[in-house]
Scaffold this motif. Structure first.
Motif, PDB file in Angstrom:
ATOM      1  N   UNK A 116     -13.821   3.721 -13.248  1.00  0.00           N
ATOM      2  CA  UNK A 116     -15.015   3.401 -12.476  1.00  0.00           C
ATOM      3  C   UNK A 116     -14.645   2.812 -11.115  1.00  0.00           C
ATOM      4  N   UNK A 117     -13.641   1.935 -11.103  1.00  0.00           N
ATOM      5  CA  UNK A 117     -13.190   1.322  -9.851  1.00  0.00           C
ATOM      6  C   UNK A 117     -12.522   2.345  -8.933  1.00  0.00           C
ATOM      7  N   UNK A 118     -11.842   3.306  -9.523  1.00  0.00           N
ATOM      8  CA  UNK A 118     -11.184   4.334  -8.719  1.00  0.00           C
ATOM      9  C   UNK A 118     -12.211   5.142  -7.938  1.00  0.00           C
ATOM     10  N   UNK A 119     -13.301   5.525  -8.606  1.00  0.00           N
ATOM     11  CA  UNK A 119     -14.352   6.272  -7.921  1.00  0.00           C
ATOM     12  C   UNK A 119     -15.048   5.388  -6.882  1.00  0.00           C
ATOM     13  N   UNK A 120     -15.364   4.150  -7.282  1.00  0.00           N
ATOM     14  CA  UNK A 120     -16.030   3.250  -6.344  1.00  0.00           C
ATOM     15  C   UNK A 120     -15.179   2.908  -5.145  1.00  0.00           C
ATOM     16  N   UNK A 121     -13.868   2.740  -5.357  1.00  0.00           N
ATOM     17  CA  UNK A 121     -12.987   2.384  -4.250  1.00  0.00           C
ATOM     18  C   UNK A 121     -12.865   3.470  -3.198  1.00  0.00           C
ATOM     19  N   UNK A 122     -13.075   4.736  -3.582  1.00  0.00           N
ATOM     20  CA  UNK A 122     -12.929   5.827  -2.623  1.00  0.00           C
ATOM     21  C   UNK A 122     -14.205   6.221  -1.924  1.00  0.00           C
ATOM     22  N   UNK A 123     -15.287   5.472  -2.147  1.00  0.00           N
ATOM     23  CA  UNK A 123     -16.567   5.853  -1.554  1.00  0.00           C
ATOM     24  C   UNK A 123     -16.676   5.487  -0.079  1.00  0.00           C
ATOM     25  N   UNK A 124     -15.871   4.551   0.390  1.00  0.00           N
ATOM     26  CA  UNK A 124     -15.987   4.139   1.802  1.00  0.00           C
ATOM     27  C   UNK A 124     -15.695   5.294   2.756  1.00  0.00           C
ATOM     28  N   UNK A 138      -4.791  -1.513 -12.508  1.00  0.00           N
ATOM     29  CA  UNK A 138      -6.072  -1.596 -11.793  1.00  0.00           C
ATOM     30  C   UNK A 138      -5.872  -1.399 -10.286  1.00  0.00           C
ATOM     31  N   UNK A 139      -4.861  -2.045  -9.724  1.00  0.00           N
ATOM     32  CA  UNK A 139      -4.596  -1.928  -8.284  1.00  0.00           C
ATOM     33  C   UNK A 139      -4.227  -0.500  -7.910  1.00  0.00           C
ATOM     34  N   UNK A 140      -3.407   0.137  -8.757  1.00  0.00           N
ATOM     35  CA  UNK A 140      -2.995   1.513  -8.480  1.00  0.00           C
ATOM     36  C   UNK A 140      -4.195   2.457  -8.499  1.00  0.00           C
ATOM     37  N   UNK A 141      -5.092   2.283  -9.480  1.00  0.00           N
ATOM     38  CA  UNK A 141      -6.276   3.134  -9.552  1.00  0.00           C
ATOM     39  C   UNK A 141      -7.199   2.888  -8.359  1.00  0.00           C
ATOM     40  N   UNK A 142      -7.364   1.613  -7.989  1.00  0.00           N
ATOM     41  CA  UNK A 142      -8.222   1.302  -6.846  1.00  0.00           C
ATOM     42  C   UNK A 142      -7.646   1.858  -5.558  1.00  0.00           C
ATOM     43  N   UNK A 143      -6.331   1.679  -5.383  1.00  0.00           N
ATOM     44  CA  UNK A 143      -5.662   2.194  -4.183  1.00  0.00           C
ATOM     45  C   UNK A 143      -5.691   3.716  -4.168  1.00  0.00           C
ATOM     46  N   UNK A 144      -5.479   4.330  -5.338  1.00  0.00           N
ATOM     47  CA  UNK A 144      -5.519   5.782  -5.415  1.00  0.00           C
ATOM     48  C   UNK A 144      -6.887   6.329  -5.046  1.00  0.00           C
ATOM     49  N   UNK A 145      -7.927   5.612  -5.476  1.00  0.00           N
ATOM     50  CA  UNK A 145      -9.274   6.058  -5.132  1.00  0.00           C
ATOM     51  C   UNK A 145      -9.535   6.017  -3.645  1.00  0.00           C
ATOM     52  N   UNK A 146      -9.060   4.974  -2.980  1.00  0.00           N
ATOM     53  CA  UNK A 146      -9.306   4.825  -1.545  1.00  0.00           C
ATOM     54  C   UNK A 146      -8.665   5.943  -0.732  1.00  0.00           C
ATOM     55  N   UNK A 147      -7.571   6.527  -1.253  1.00  0.00           N
ATOM     56  CA  UNK A 147      -6.846   7.522  -0.462  1.00  0.00           C
ATOM     57  C   UNK A 147      -6.924   8.942  -1.023  1.00  0.00           C
ATOM     58  N   UNK A 148      -7.148   9.094  -2.319  1.00  0.00           N
ATOM     59  CA  UNK A 148      -7.189  10.424  -2.909  1.00  0.00           C
ATOM     60  C   UNK A 148      -8.594  11.016  -2.943  1.00  0.00           C
TER      61      UNK A 148
END
Length: 745
Positions: free
Chosen positions: A137-145, A258-268
């Motif tokens: 969920x955080x991965x998807x949310x982190x990449x929305x910006x 968690x950090x890896x998934x969040x970071x991955x979402x922001x860039x992938x």
């Protein structure tokens, strides 16, 4: 550490150093009445003029044992936090051996309770499934910006607006995230994290559909604002959930996931969205997001139950709080027994050595705001006895409301400075289970225990003079909380293990009695704390410059010299993804090595300001990366050149964000939950929103070279604030303790 009174003004050899050199000059020491001289500097950091016991400083005694300083000075919390705050527990009885891992090598911290409903006692598969569900969920949310970064041109053409106007879909989205964190964080503290996660996921789906069917640009912008509000729990709550369901030795690995998934979402996710925009159009990015978030919400409903658990120490079940008259009768009984020659064990007599001086003040005298952990000198002990007796005579009764306020957690084993039990070598414990016991047990520390002899030893700490303020109290304790339990946890303790279906209940009522507006405003008060303000500035810039570049990607790569399509523009994000991973991996390791080396040279005393040394590589990488990105794009260099500089910026920004968070948390560990909200609020509002209002238009008018050179200069100027922060940081921490803005509200 403060010099021994008998040692005069001669500094301890090797103890106080200014960048590795002993400070022996007379002007480098400051006189403390009756205590000799306190060195003015150590490792380039100005010491507080009145005490060495500053919250945030840690005495490194051994590889596996640290002694935090300044507990007696740290202010008591007056509300709960989203992140569980560590508590100082009383020493366990010898028969109660601490629980360990299955191999017996690691003591579990925090200690789980016997209840099967304790989240720490859940099966490993249940805790890990909660982590992975939340992480997705955080991965998807982190990449929305930067979701629409590659499609700015398409959106501008469809709604007949400028590309600079389309950048508002990013800036106003971040504004929604900032406002949402201020709303959802206190709501999660009062009502639990599960309903916040579920409501956020539902709102996330609805707003994604809203954006997908928008008929006008205004409708799209409004949809993005509410989408930001829906995504905001992703930034402020998952770290607290991880702390509630995993033991201390398990958290680093899980937080890394968690950090890896969040970071991955922001860039992938921008890369994936670029492919969708290229094949199906920009509206389909929101349809795909709605479907994926719907699946994530289903996982949250199934695998992320409520994780809150009250871990504040409480009296044992059989013990009962004695009334005032029972306490008085117990004192008379103790005095008569002592006079008759009856042997009274130390555990039943807190002040056995002074029993002939008069009755001990009632325990109600301990329920005051000024509570301390530590040792008292003989003079302080004598003064405390007089104050305690006077308080007992003047105010024998206390209102129940004042003694049982549930707004603050209670820590057992805390000695009031006015209590005669606050004496060298004494540690109090909760009342025993015996019905006849009316006194807290007292354990005399063994004189045979080998004590470390660094310059900052606990013996010297005990002698250090201490200036009394209204805020002197243990950071995670309040005397007003005695005997209070959280009803939610209390009810679960004695119940059998909840079934899988029972845990699906989305709402469990109010978990504590804090006032919502008070909890909501606390993160904003932290802007008055210099360490938090510095961290907010660096964190906002570390994340914000990446957002600025993402807003300019369409202008540089699609409309500029390179003429990329949407998919090619999205592939550019591979560079910051790699740079971010390397920066995250390097930041923690290098920072830990540096601060440990500096602590050894400082006689074993760790200061949070040691973390600020990392500002040097942050400045070098981010300034070079920002200027190089704009310069190479302006000159029309091969596309790989600005793309590599994009990765360098991401590497430096990862260093900066990690450094700012660790420095902030180390300085004010008791306010870690509020501080994370403060940092994210500043990043979203003061940087993401403000720069989105003009940076794209500025880029179009003056070109990337001018824009990013000035951005690099701004970054350098802001990072120069690290120098005064390093020098005056320790005094600033003690200043905030004396002012106590957080708890005065």
């Amino acid at each position: 550490m403060a010099p021994d009174p008998e040692a005069g003004s001669t500094p301890q050899k090797g103890g106080w150093r200014l960048f590795g050199r002993n400070s022996t000059r007379e002007q480098d020491n400051e006189e403390i009445p009756g205590r000799g001289r306190l060195p003015k500097w150590n490792m380039g950091i100005l010491n507080d003029k009145e005490t060495i016991e500053v919250p945030g400083s840690v005495l490194l005694l051994a590889a596996d044992h640290n002694e935090p300083l300044g507990l007696r000075n740290a202010p008591a919390r007056t509300s709960h936090s989203s992140i569980p705050t560590a508590v100082i527990r009383p020493p366990e009885p010898p028969q109660d051996e601490k629980k360990k891992t299955s191999d017996g090598k690691i003591i579990l911290e925090p200690q789980p309770e016997e209840s099967a409903n304790d989240p720490l006692n859940w099966p490993a598969w249940r805790r890990d499934s909660a982590l992975l569900s939340l992480g997705l969920f955080c991965m998807v949310g982190g990449g929305m910006t930067p979701l629409l970064a590659a499609g700015f041109t398409d959106v501008a053409n469809e709604f007949d607006v400028s590309v600079s106007s389309v950048s508002l879909t990013t800036g106003l989205y971040m504004m929604g995230m900032g406002l949402g964190s201020v709303v959802f964080s206190p709501t999660a503290i009062l009502y639990g994290k599960r309903p916040v996660y579920l409501f956020g996921a539902l709102l996330f789906v609805l707003t994604s559909v809203w954006c997908a069917v928008s008929k006008s640009f205004v409708s799209l912008v409004l949809g993005r604002i509410f989408q930001g509000i829906a995504v905001s729990p992703v930034e402020c709550l998952p770290s607290a959930t991880i702390a509630e369901i995993f033991f201390l030795h398990e958290r680093a690995y899980r937080i890394g996931i968690y950090t890896l998934l969040l970071l991955g979402g922001k860039n992938l996710i921008p890369l994936v969205s670029a492919a969708v925009i290229e094949r199906l159009g920009w509206r389909w990015t929101f349809w795909v997001v709605a479907m994926v978030v719907g699946f994530c919400g289903f996982l949250l409903f199934l695998f992320v139950p409520e994780t809150f658990w009250d871990r504040v120490p409480h009296p044992r079940k059989k013990s009962s709080r004695p009334s005032f008259f029972r306490r008085m009768s117990s004192k008379q009984h103790i005095r008569r027994s002592d006079a008759a020659g009856v042997s009274v064990p130390p555990s039943a007599l807190p002040s056995a050595r002074h029993s002939e001086e008069g009755p001990t003040p009632a325990p109600a005298a301990n329920h005051r705001r000024n509570v301390h952990v530590g040792f008292a000198t003989d003079a302080e002990e004598h003064r405390a006895e007089k104050d305690g007796e006077a308080a007992t005579r003047q105010k024998p009764f206390e209102k129940p409301d004042e003694l049982h306020d549930s707004s603050v957690p209670m820590t057992a084993g805390i000695l009031a400075k006015d209590s005669p039990a606050a004496r060298p070598g004494l540690i109090t414990q909760e009342p025993s289970s015996s019905e006849n016991s009316t006194k807290p047990h007292v354990f005399y520390m063994s004189d045979n225990i080998e004590k470390p002899k660094p310059p900052y030893s606990s013996e010297r700490l005990a002698r250090q003079d201490h200036t009394e303020t209204d805020t002197e109290s243990q950071s995670v304790a309040s005397s007003r909380m005695v005997g209070s339990r959280v009803p939610y946890t209390a009810a679960l303790r004695d119940q059998p293990a909840k079934s899988f279906v029972q845990q699906l209940k989305p709402f469990h009522g109010r978990l504590n009695k804090d006032k919502w507006h008070k909890v909501a405003i606390r993160p904003l008060i932290l802007f008055s704390y210099p360490a938090v303000l510095w961290s907010a500035i660096v964190y906002a810039c570390s994340v914000g410059w990446l957002i600025v570049i993402s807003e300019s990607v369409a202008v540089i790569y699609r409309e500029g010299h390179y003429e990329f399509n949407a998919l090619q523009t999205g592939l550019v994000y591979i560079s910051p993804f790699v740079g971010g991973i390397l920066g995250t991996a390097v930041a923690g390791k290098v920072s830990d090595v540096i601060v440990k080396a500096m602590a050894r040279r400082n006689g074993g005393l760790y200061e949070p300001e040691f973390r600020l040394v990392m500002a040097l590589p942050v400045a070098v990488t981010t300034v070079i990366g920002l200027m190089g990105f704009g310069w190479s794009a302006q000159l029309g260099d091969h596309w790989i050149v600005p793309t590599v500089f994009f990765g360098v910026v991401s590497f430096g920004c990862s260093l900066g964000s990690t450094t700012s968070i660790t420095f902030c948390v180390d300085s004010y560990r008791q306010y870690a939950g509020e501080a994370l909200v403060t940092l994210n609020f500043s990043k979203n509002i003061f940087h993401g929103l403000i720069f989105s209002l003009f940076v794209t238009g500025w880029l179009t008018d003056d070109g990337p070279k001018t824009v990013f050179i000035w951005i690099g200069i701004i970054q350098l100027i802001l990072l120069l604030l690290t120098i005064p922060m390093y020098i005056y940081g320790k005094r600033a921490r003690m200043w905030t303790v004396r002012k106590n803005f957080m708890e005065k509200f």
